[in-house]
Design a protein around this motif. Structure first.
Motif, PDB file in Angstrom:
ATOM      1  N   SER A  26       0.834  -1.211   0.000  1.00 38.19           N
ATOM      2  CA  SER A  26       0.000   0.000   0.000  1.00 38.19           C
ATOM      3  C   SER A  26       0.864   1.255   0.000  1.00 38.19           C
ATOM      4  O   SER A  26       0.528   2.252  -0.631  1.00 38.19           O
ATOM      5  CB  SER A  26      -0.945   0.007   1.207  1.00 38.19           C
ATOM      6  N   ARG A  27       2.007   1.198   0.682  1.00 40.81           N
ATOM      7  CA  ARG A  27       2.916   2.347   0.682  1.00 40.81           C
ATOM      8  C   ARG A  27       3.535   2.559  -0.695  1.00 40.81           C
ATOM      9  O   ARG A  27       3.969   3.656  -1.028  1.00 40.81           O
ATOM     10  CB  ARG A  27       4.002   2.159   1.735  1.00 40.81           C
ATOM     11  N   GLN A  29       1.712   1.948  -3.409  1.00 41.54           N
ATOM     12  CA  GLN A  29       0.538   2.160  -4.259  1.00 41.54           C
ATOM     13  C   GLN A  29       0.443   1.135  -5.387  1.00 41.54           C
ATOM     14  O   GLN A  29       0.275   1.471  -6.557  1.00 41.54           O
ATOM     15  CB  GLN A  29       0.546   3.592  -4.823  1.00 41.54           C
ATOM     16  N   MET A  30       0.546  -0.137  -5.012  1.00 40.71           N
ATOM     17  CA  MET A  30       0.446  -1.216  -5.994  1.00 40.71           C
ATOM     18  C   MET A  30      -1.014  -1.551  -6.281  1.00 40.71           C
ATOM     19  O   MET A  30      -1.921  -1.067  -5.595  1.00 40.71           O
ATOM     20  CB  MET A  30       1.147  -2.456  -5.444  1.00 40.71           C
ATOM     21  N   ASP A  31      -1.229  -2.429  -7.283  1.00 40.72           N
ATOM     22  CA  ASP A  31      -2.587  -2.938  -7.517  1.00 40.72           C
ATOM     23  C   ASP A  31      -2.808  -4.164  -6.622  1.00 40.72           C
ATOM     24  O   ASP A  31      -1.930  -4.583  -5.868  1.00 40.72           O
ATOM     25  CB  ASP A  31      -2.808  -3.236  -9.002  1.00 40.72           C
ATOM     26  N   ILE A  33      -3.024  -7.299  -7.146  1.00 45.60           N
ATOM     27  CA  ILE A  33      -2.134  -8.446  -7.361  1.00 45.60           C
ATOM     28  C   ILE A  33      -0.781  -8.190  -6.696  1.00 45.60           C
ATOM     29  O   ILE A  33      -0.155  -9.111  -6.149  1.00 45.60           O
ATOM     30  CB  ILE A  33      -1.971  -8.717  -8.873  1.00 45.60           C
ATOM     31  N   PHE A  35      -0.407  -6.459  -3.968  1.00 48.91           N
ATOM     32  CA  PHE A  35      -0.664  -6.722  -2.553  1.00 48.91           C
ATOM     33  C   PHE A  35      -0.554  -8.217  -2.259  1.00 48.91           C
ATOM     34  O   PHE A  35       0.051  -8.630  -1.270  1.00 48.91           O
ATOM     35  CB  PHE A  35      -2.075  -6.250  -2.163  1.00 48.91           C
ATOM     36  N   VAL A  72      -3.866 -14.897   0.437  1.00 42.96           N
ATOM     37  CA  VAL A  72      -4.560 -14.159  -0.616  1.00 42.96           C
ATOM     38  C   VAL A  72      -5.715 -13.361  -0.020  1.00 42.96           C
ATOM     39  O   VAL A  72      -5.886 -12.159  -0.304  1.00 42.96           O
ATOM     40  CB  VAL A  72      -5.069 -15.127  -1.705  1.00 42.96           C
ATOM     41  N   PHE A  79      -6.034  -4.527   1.053  1.00 43.90           N
ATOM     42  CA  PHE A  79      -6.194  -3.615  -0.091  1.00 43.90           C
ATOM     43  C   PHE A  79      -7.400  -2.694   0.108  1.00 43.90           C
ATOM     44  O   PHE A  79      -7.366  -1.513  -0.253  1.00 43.90           O
ATOM     45  CB  PHE A  79      -6.361  -4.429  -1.376  1.00 43.90           C
ATOM     46  N   PHE A  80      -8.469  -3.238   0.694  1.00 42.20           N
ATOM     47  CA  PHE A  80      -9.694  -2.452   0.836  1.00 42.20           C
ATOM     48  C   PHE A  80      -9.800  -1.722   2.175  1.00 42.20           C
ATOM     49  O   PHE A  80     -10.716  -0.922   2.365  1.00 42.20           O
ATOM     50  CB  PHE A  80     -10.920  -3.347   0.647  1.00 42.20           C
ATOM     51  N   ALA A  82      -6.733  -0.621   4.141  1.00 39.01           N
ATOM     52  CA  ALA A  82      -5.498   0.014   4.635  1.00 39.01           C
ATOM     53  C   ALA A  82      -5.691   1.498   4.904  1.00 39.01           C
ATOM     54  O   ALA A  82      -5.025   2.073   5.774  1.00 39.01           O
ATOM     55  CB  ALA A  82      -4.354  -0.195   3.632  1.00 39.01           C
ATOM     56  N   HIS A  83      -6.638   2.140   4.187  1.00 35.91           N
ATOM     57  CA  HIS A  83      -6.814   3.583   4.381  1.00 35.91           C
ATOM     58  C   HIS A  83      -7.412   3.908   5.748  1.00 35.91           C
ATOM     59  O   HIS A  83      -7.392   5.063   6.172  1.00 35.91           O
ATOM     60  CB  HIS A  83      -7.727   4.139   3.289  1.00 35.91           C
ATOM     61  N   VAL A  85      -6.262   2.908   8.515  1.00 40.64           N
ATOM     62  CA  VAL A  85      -5.196   2.942   9.510  1.00 40.64           C
ATOM     63  C   VAL A  85      -4.551   4.323   9.522  1.00 40.64           C
ATOM     64  O   VAL A  85      -4.221   4.862   8.470  1.00 40.64           O
ATOM     65  CB  VAL A  85      -4.133   1.876   9.174  1.00 40.64           C
ATOM     66  N   ARG A  88       0.210   3.614   8.916  1.00 40.43           N
ATOM     67  CA  ARG A  88       0.491   2.260   8.453  1.00 40.43           C
ATOM     68  C   ARG A  88       1.886   1.810   8.843  1.00 40.43           C
ATOM     69  O   ARG A  88       2.127   0.637   9.098  1.00 40.43           O
ATOM     70  CB  ARG A  88       0.309   2.191   6.935  1.00 40.43           C
TER      71      ARG A  88
ATOM     72  N   PRO B 199      -6.668  -1.038 -11.204  1.00 46.19           N
ATOM     73  CA  PRO B 199      -6.729   0.097 -10.276  1.00 46.19           C
ATOM     74  C   PRO B 199      -5.687  -0.083  -9.183  1.00 46.19           C
ATOM     75  O   PRO B 199      -5.499  -1.191  -8.673  1.00 46.19           O
ATOM     76  CB  PRO B 199      -8.143   0.010  -9.678  1.00 46.19           C
ATOM     77  N   ARG B 200      -5.020   0.996  -8.844  1.00 41.56           N
ATOM     78  CA  ARG B 200      -3.979   0.922  -7.831  1.00 41.56           C
ATOM     79  C   ARG B 200      -4.507   1.447  -6.503  1.00 41.56           C
ATOM     80  O   ARG B 200      -5.459   2.212  -6.467  1.00 41.56           O
ATOM     81  CB  ARG B 200      -2.751   1.720  -8.270  1.00 41.56           C
ATOM     82  N   TYR B 201      -3.844   1.026  -5.443  1.00 39.10           N
ATOM     83  CA  TYR B 201      -4.224   1.493  -4.112  1.00 39.10           C
ATOM     84  C   TYR B 201      -4.010   2.994  -4.007  1.00 39.10           C
ATOM     85  O   TYR B 201      -2.948   3.500  -4.329  1.00 39.10           O
ATOM     86  CB  TYR B 201      -3.393   0.783  -3.058  1.00 39.10           C
ATOM     87  N   ARG B 204      -6.650   7.148   1.117  1.00 38.19           N
ATOM     88  CA  ARG B 204      -7.697   8.142   1.274  1.00 38.19           C
ATOM     89  C   ARG B 204      -7.467   8.995   2.515  1.00 38.19           C
ATOM     90  O   ARG B 204      -7.905  10.106   2.601  1.00 38.19           O
ATOM     91  CB  ARG B 204      -9.060   7.445   1.336  1.00 38.19           C
ATOM     92  N   ALA B 205      -6.747   8.408   3.480  1.00 38.34           N
ATOM     93  CA  ALA B 205      -6.351   9.210   4.636  1.00 38.34           C
ATOM     94  C   ALA B 205      -4.947   9.762   4.354  1.00 38.34           C
ATOM     95  O   ALA B 205      -4.271   9.285   3.447  1.00 38.34           O
ATOM     96  CB  ALA B 205      -6.331   8.333   5.889  1.00 38.34           C
ATOM     97  N   ASP B 207      -1.219  10.010   4.171  1.00 39.97           N
ATOM     98  CA  ASP B 207      -0.303   8.874   4.154  1.00 39.97           C
ATOM     99  C   ASP B 207       0.826   9.088   5.149  1.00 39.97           C
ATOM    100  O   ASP B 207       1.466  10.125   5.149  1.00 39.97           O
ATOM    101  CB  ASP B 207       0.283   8.717   2.744  1.00 39.97           C
ATOM    102  N   THR B 208       1.001   8.108   6.017  1.00 40.66           N
ATOM    103  CA  THR B 208       2.078   8.244   6.996  1.00 40.66           C
ATOM    104  C   THR B 208       2.938   7.010   6.999  1.00 40.66           C
ATOM    105  O   THR B 208       2.514   5.949   6.619  1.00 40.66           O
ATOM    106  CB  THR B 208       1.519   8.416   8.414  1.00 40.66           C
TER     107      THR B 208
END
Lengths: 208, 208, 208
Positions: A26-27, A29-31, A33, A35, A72, A79-80, A82-83, A85, A88, B199-201, B204-205, B207-208
């Motif tokens: 997530s840091r 910004q991957m898709d 897959i 993740f 998996v 992926f859905f 992480a935002h 937190v 992170r 679509p990439r991650y 939304r908050a 980023d830290t």
């Protein structure tokens, strides 16, 4: 499914390490897959190397493909979510600390149960605990956590060595596992909370 | 020599991945031994890790030392001809796309033929397809192709999962292999040509 | 303990590679556990990969746990003495040169003694010699020594190929080992002292 404590440790360790790998994704910004790839490699990487070196085939996720399903599913979940937190990076550090103690203990226990010498069992604990994170950090281009200034590898050594020592002293497996987990996680938690570190090498001659 | 289709896939995959490794060596202006090292590691790295994890000994190039001869010969050939290519980077990407589909299919087929569960076979396909390139990019200090913005690992998953699915549906091995190759290569080719991506991650908050 | 020459080569190679790993730890100002980790990985990494690929279980340090004891002791020794060295980087290069010739010869000898083909045995020598240093440099964030401008991997090839050739010519094992060591170390020493290198790839078309 949880036939014994090694497998339970493996399960929890895999879940928390998978989360750390997915958070690194997530840091970056991957898709999704990405993740899954980074989460799964982190979750089962250390155990795979442990089983290869021990010649303990089939390796953990060939023996129990449900490990892959969990990796998996957890990665997709991260992926859905992480935002949600706030930090992170802090979450990665604390989950990694838990996984470190779990895998160090599980790795040492597995090696000892196969009859390896104490120093080999401790080394296998350290490998199991550290190599998933090493691969995660190399692939995710993070500064490697194993070389952080605070105590890290030392906590894995403490967990693994505690398990071996307490077993040798005749403690029950459950008690030895519990104490080993507490010792390693406590040490790493103290390092995270209070900045505990060991003295570092300081060159006394001009550095060349 | 080409007893069956797995081995044929391995041969073509090894040749194209060896070329990509040698081309990365050319971008680093190495000597001919550097070409051979990077070409060979890329050509046989993924298959070696696959065979180690599957405990399928002897690993491919111990079983067929001629693989090594081909890797060395192809790497030397690239050393003397790489200047003829207008854009070495584009050629790396396209050959890598072909090798990706070939190794994903071959890896899944090999694992399935050894009786592994479908999710394990798909994972082995992805490992075979991606790890040669990962090692190439780490050693050659390229930005890792597996984390490129365009679809990459997904194409390996598609090839491997297609092979497993079509086999389960009762298609002949040759047909299943052909469709799996077409699906994975087609997807990666579309990604290269049209910039297809997932679509990439997006945090939304803050980023830290 | 020194039952035969392979084991003696392993011992000396492990000690010198462990020192190079610990010296890289000193350049990164790690703590003593970091020295032990990087020293041990460098000392036994190449041999571990060799034994895994050869399916030669138990791998060297499971077979002889005293290897681990030596790695730990040597790493601790370096932690307390590294400041006495004027140029740690030059010392790393020279010890690495010695370890390179030792492990290339030992790796080729071990593979040949297991009946592998000559090209496989030479490749195993190169893997044994180079992969400890590769892991050291990736973890320690050094520019990888294997891609230095001076001759490096070539020296490992020369040691391994010399051992295989001299054995095939009927020389005694001791003589073949001695000549192989001298050839590889001499070549690398010349490269260090006089900057010997092979012609490097030069793009003749505009580089893209």
């Amino acid at each position: 499914m949880f036939e014994n404590s090694i497998i339970l440790l493996d399960w929890i360790g895999i879940v928390v390490f998978t989360i750390t790998g997915a958070l690194v994704a997530s840091r970056n910004q991957m898709d999704v897959i990405g993740f899954i790839l980074l989460g799964t490699v982190t979750g089962i990487g250390g155990g795979t190397i442990r089983d290869l070196i021990l010649d303990a085939h089939p390796v953990l996720w060939l023996d129990r493909p449900q490990y892959l399903v969990v990796c998996v599913a957890v990665s997709i979940g991260v992926f859905f979510t992480a935002h949600l937190v706030t930090s992170r990076y802090r979450l990665i550090l604390w989950l990694d600390a838990l996984g470190l103690a779990l895998f160090a203990t599980a790795g040492a226990e597995k090696a000892a149960s196969l009859g390896e010498a104490p120093i080999v069992a401790i080394t296998m604990g350290v490998i199991t605990a550290c190599f998933g994170g090493i691969i995660r950090d190399v692939l995710g281009k993070e500064d490697s956590i194993i070389f952080s200034h605070e105590i890290y590898v030392t906590a894995a050594v403490v967990s693994a060595a505690s398990y071996i020592s307490f077993s040798a002293l005749g403690l029950s497996r459950e008690l030895a596992v519990g104490l080993a987990l507490a010792a390693g996680f406590g040490l790493r938690a103290g390092a995270l909370a209070f900045g505990w570190s060991l003295p570092r090498y300081k060159p006394r001659a001009p550095d060349t």
